[in-house]
Design an enzyme around this catalytic site. Structure first.
Site, PDB file in Angstrom:
ATOM      1  N   ASP A  15      -0.688  -3.812  -0.048  1.00 42.67           N
ATOM      2  CA  ASP A  15      -0.209  -4.378   0.539  1.00 42.67           C
ATOM      3  C   ASP A  15       1.651  -3.311   0.085  1.00 42.67           C
ATOM      4  OD1 ASP A  15      -2.258  -5.372  -1.417  1.00 42.67           O
ATOM      5  OD2 ASP A  15       0.296  -6.343  -1.401  1.00 42.67           O
ATOM      6  N   ARG A  25      17.280  -6.223  -1.593  1.00 40.02           N
ATOM      7  CA  ARG A  25      16.831  -4.899  -1.226  1.00 40.02           C
ATOM      8  C   ARG A  25      16.772  -3.742   0.136  1.00 40.02           C
ATOM      9  NH1 ARG A  25      10.311  -5.618  -3.353  1.00 40.02           N
ATOM     10  NH2 ARG A  25       9.970  -6.676  -1.205  1.00 40.02           N
TER      11      ARG A  25
HETATM   12  P1  AMP Z   1       2.302  -8.268  -4.999  1.00 43.25           P
HETATM   13  O1  AMP Z   1       1.281  -8.381  -6.044  1.00 43.25           O
HETATM   14  O2  AMP Z   1       3.868  -9.012  -5.986  1.00 43.25           O
HETATM   15  O3  AMP Z   1       2.808  -7.248  -4.710  1.00 43.25           O
HETATM   16  O4  AMP Z   1       1.755  -9.228  -4.430  1.00 43.25           O
HETATM   17  C1  AMP Z   1       1.262 -10.112  -3.406  1.00 43.25           C
HETATM   18  C2  AMP Z   1       1.366 -11.412  -2.608  1.00 43.25           C
HETATM   19  O5  AMP Z   1       1.483 -12.322  -3.401  1.00 43.25           O
HETATM   20  C3  AMP Z   1       2.878 -10.953  -1.975  1.00 43.25           C
HETATM   21  O6  AMP Z   1       2.344 -11.094  -0.250  1.00 43.25           O
HETATM   22  C4  AMP Z   1       3.824 -11.009  -2.639  1.00 43.25           C
HETATM   23  O7  AMP Z   1       4.117 -11.569  -1.651  1.00 43.25           O
HETATM   24  C5  AMP Z   1       2.686 -12.754  -2.583  1.00 43.25           C
HETATM   25  N1  AMP Z   1       3.626 -13.112  -4.141  1.00 43.25           N
HETATM   26  C6  AMP Z   1       4.473 -12.559  -5.329  1.00 43.25           C
HETATM   27  N2  AMP Z   1       4.284 -13.211  -6.376  1.00 43.25           N
HETATM   28  C7  AMP Z   1       4.884 -14.415  -5.218  1.00 43.25           C
HETATM   29  C8  AMP Z   1       5.781 -15.922  -5.801  1.00 43.25           C
HETATM   30  N3  AMP Z   1       6.322 -15.892  -6.577  1.00 43.25           N
HETATM   31  N4  AMP Z   1       5.570 -16.511  -4.282  1.00 43.25           N
HETATM   32  C9  AMP Z   1       5.430 -16.387  -3.416  1.00 43.25           C
HETATM   33  N5  AMP Z   1       4.806 -15.211  -3.291  1.00 43.25           N
HETATM   34  C10 AMP Z   1       4.622 -13.968  -4.225  1.00 43.25           C
HETATM   35 MG    MG Z   2       3.608  -7.136  -2.911  1.00 44.39          MG
END
Ligand code: AMP
Ligand code: MG
Length: 645
Positions: free
Chosen positions: A355, A247
């Protein structure tokens, strides 16, 4: 000069790519840079690319990283991969030659197998000048450190847990620079308890929707490629195969980046980041809104056609509006416009944590997002969002809530007014005697930015709705008589939001001249099975209500276009009212067919529709096209997803 060509290579054979006479490049030859990593502080455990490269992969695992905005970290090469799709629109944005996507460099880059800027074998074989080699070796992949408020609660350090930026690449034709990133290519110091992977299901969703939003004219991060990694399994609600999305965005900075620095009380870093955003991301302080001449403010904040009262930010000096306020306002304005687009096209992000809110004002991080099917303002696509915090209706106020957190992070810089560069303030902070005045000023300016946010949001929303309804201007009475009444009708009768606009785009004024005609035509807006059982109106009542609205609409259309201008108006309306939207049911079917049935062509077909959403037909597969643009099957409306992706 734009021309239509069919791109080469099996990936793209089904796409219509628009190209220009401008020079195209391979991914390898695109000019690269590393402004982010050169201007901002690295993780103190790995201060150089070489030190990170030499480290064992496990040393780069989860931990707290302080005083830094990123860590150098390399992608994990998958054991097996297949590039499932490449977006021709993305190739064009980056000026990458479509014929080069079959090259080993491209395939290895989008699968995380090769760090293009760090290809040691190649550098030693080539006659690269030592200085050039040294410069290139500084461009090394990194993961960002940020925090965030999740569902209203401070969540601490988050960061790129499964995203790794590879390099910045500048399109030499447009001169626009993008940060190219892999999502799902392994763990980073920011992975916390998770696996650093992305599953195919959510990667397909992100790949399609980010390109679709862009094609709809909604600011979004973009997707270049979708790479399947069948042997890299991930445990979610079930065990699922992995994937990597390549991306890109002009900036991946989030509100949460500022939140984290603020909670850690790192004043110098906050100033440094704010300065980086203004100078590097936005191209200079002079580009920010306050730099405009007196009087310009009102015009840019407010669409003149809509006559929204001007924002009260005129007379800015009265509040000592320094450059940091202008930065804050720029971020607020961008996000106001983006959330206005979401509301006008009924897109819901589903997890609008800080975030996941972009400093650049992009739609970012696609988890349980969805476009609304029937118009239901309380709909949230997020199965876990029991409080409806991230429902469609709440999006503008949630973005403002996030902006207030950002205002708090920038508060000291904003509140310092004309003294923001005083040595004592820079080095020692706010003196006791000054703090009350500083806080007051910061509060006033945040509040005023709130008014500007509202004005920009409303102006953009009205502009879009005016266009979607085929009008040339927005009269004061339109908001109540046309917009609100239409939305109330769609909600009450459980009708499809985006289909309604496309149906209006196809309508001739002569079809809705008489009351009888209008009542007849009203049936076109119903679902194929008729009115839903939960609708609190009879069919006759529904027809009467729609007919009444059509009459008002017809009068306004004729007022703006005069009679006999159906063709022109329809053409204008079809440019803003998509025939195709990647609804949840379509994405679900796409995932099922690609993942379970091993189909590939379907992905190209859906992308062709997503990239050209306003077309009438796509020359791919008439039956599928009609089905995907048709009525949403009853049981597949308003689906929800969990956060796990
Ligand atoms: P999101 O809700 O997808 O924006 O994710 C919130 C946080 O969790 C961010 O810091 C992401 O990078 C981390 N995160 C989500 N899924 C994963 C994963 N499978 N492995 C590592 N970090 C994750
Ligand atoms: Mg995120």
């Amino acid at each position: 000069m734009a021309a239509h060509i069919s791109t080469v290579g099996h990936q793209n054979a089904l796409y219509d790519a628009t190209t220009t006479n401008e020079k195209l490049h391979s991914i390898k030859d695109l000019p690269k840079s590393n402004n982010f990593t050169t201007n901002l502080p690295p993780d103190q455990n790995f201060t150089t690319p070489a030190s990170s490269h030499a480290a064992e992969r496990r040393e780069l695992g989860p931990r707290l990283v302080k005083g830094a905005l990123y860590t150098y970290v390399r992608p994990d090469p998958p054991s097996k991969y297949e590039v499932l799709a490449v977006s021709p629109a993305a190739l064009q944005t980056l000026s990458i030659d479509p014929s080069s996507v079959e090259s080993q460099d491209f395939q290895d880059t989008v699968s995380g197998n090769k760090i293009l800027t760090w290809d040691e074998a190649e550098a030693s074989e080539s006659n690269m000048l030592p200085e050039e080699q040294q410069r290139r070796e500084q461009i090394y992949p990194w993961a960002q450190c940020y925090g965030g408020y999740q569902f209203g609660q401070w969540a601490g350090q988050l960061g790129d847990g499964r995203a790794i930026s590879l390099f910045e690449a500048t399109n030499p034709n447009s001169n626009v620079r993008y940060e190219v990133q892999l999502k799902g290519a392994g763990k980073t110091p920011y992975s916390r308890f998770a696996d650093g992977k992305a599953v195919l299901r959510s990667s397909i969703r992100e790949f399609v929707v980010s390109e679709s939003l862009h094609a709809l004219g909604i600011p979004s991060t973009r997707a270049l490629a979708l790479t399947f990694t069948p042997e890299d399994k991930a445990l979610r609600e079930r065990i699922e195969p992995g994937a990597i999305v390549t991306r890109f965005a002009q900036s991946w900075l989030r509100f949460g980046t500022f939140d984290l620095i603020r909670t850690r009380g790192d004043r110098p870093l906050l100033r440094k980041l704010a300065t980086y955003v203004a100078e590097d991301v936005f191209g200079g302080w002079e580009n920010l809104p306050g730099a405009l001449k007196e009087g310009d403010m009102a015009e840019t904040a407010v669409d003149p056609a809509c006559g929204v009262a001007a924002s009260t930010l005129q007379g800015e000096n009265e509040h000592e509006e320094n450059r940091f306020v202008r930065l804050y306002r720029e971020i607020a304005r961008r996000n106001a416009k983006t959330v206005a687009c979401w509301q006008a096209y009924a897109f819901t992000n589903g997890v609008l944590n800080t975030d996941n809110t972009s400093i650049f004002g992009l739609s970012v991080d696609f988890g349980p997002f969805a476009f609304l099917d029937n118009f239901d303002p309380s709909y949230t696509p997020n199965h876990d969002d029991h409080m409806l915090r991230y429902s469609y209706r709440n999006q503008p106020s949630i973005i403002w809530w996030n902006l207030v957190r950002l205002g708090e992070a920038l508060g000291e810089l904003i509140g310092a007014g004309a003294r923001c560069d005083d040595e004592e303030f820079v080095n020692e902070g706010v003196s006791k005697t000054w703090s009350a005045e500083l806080i007051k000023r910061a509060e006033t300016l945040i509040e005023k930015t709130g008014e500007e946010f509202r004005a920009v949001f409303l102006a953009e929303y009205k502009r879009l709705m005016t266009a979607r309804l085929g009008l040339k201007q927005c009269k004061d009475t339109d908001f109540d008589n046309l917009y609100s009444e239409l939305l109330d009708t769609l909600e009450a009768l459980e009708l499809d939001f985006n289909h309604t606009f496309r149906k209006l785009s196809n309508m001739n004024m002569s079809e809705i001249e008489s009351e009888e005609q209008r009542k007849e035509v009203a049936g076109r807006f119903f679902h194929s099975e008729g009115l839903g059982a939960t609708v609190g109106a009879s069919e006759a009542e529904a027809r009467t209500r729609i007919a009444k609205w059509l009459e008002q609409w017809r009068n306004r259309v004729i007022e703006d276009w005069s009679e006999g201008k159906d063709a022109e108006r329809q053409e204008a309306m079809k440019k803003v009212n998509p025939k195709f939207i990647p609804r949840s049911w379509i994405l679900d079917e796409l995932i099922e067919r690609v993942e379970k049935k091993g189909e590939r062509e379907i992905l190209q077909g859906v992308m062709k529709m997503a990239l050209n959403p306003f077309k009438e037909e796509w020359g791919w597969n008439k039956e599928e096209e009609d089905r995907f643009c048709g009525d949403v099957p009853h049981i597949k409306r308003a689906m929800q997803c969990s956060c796990s992706s």
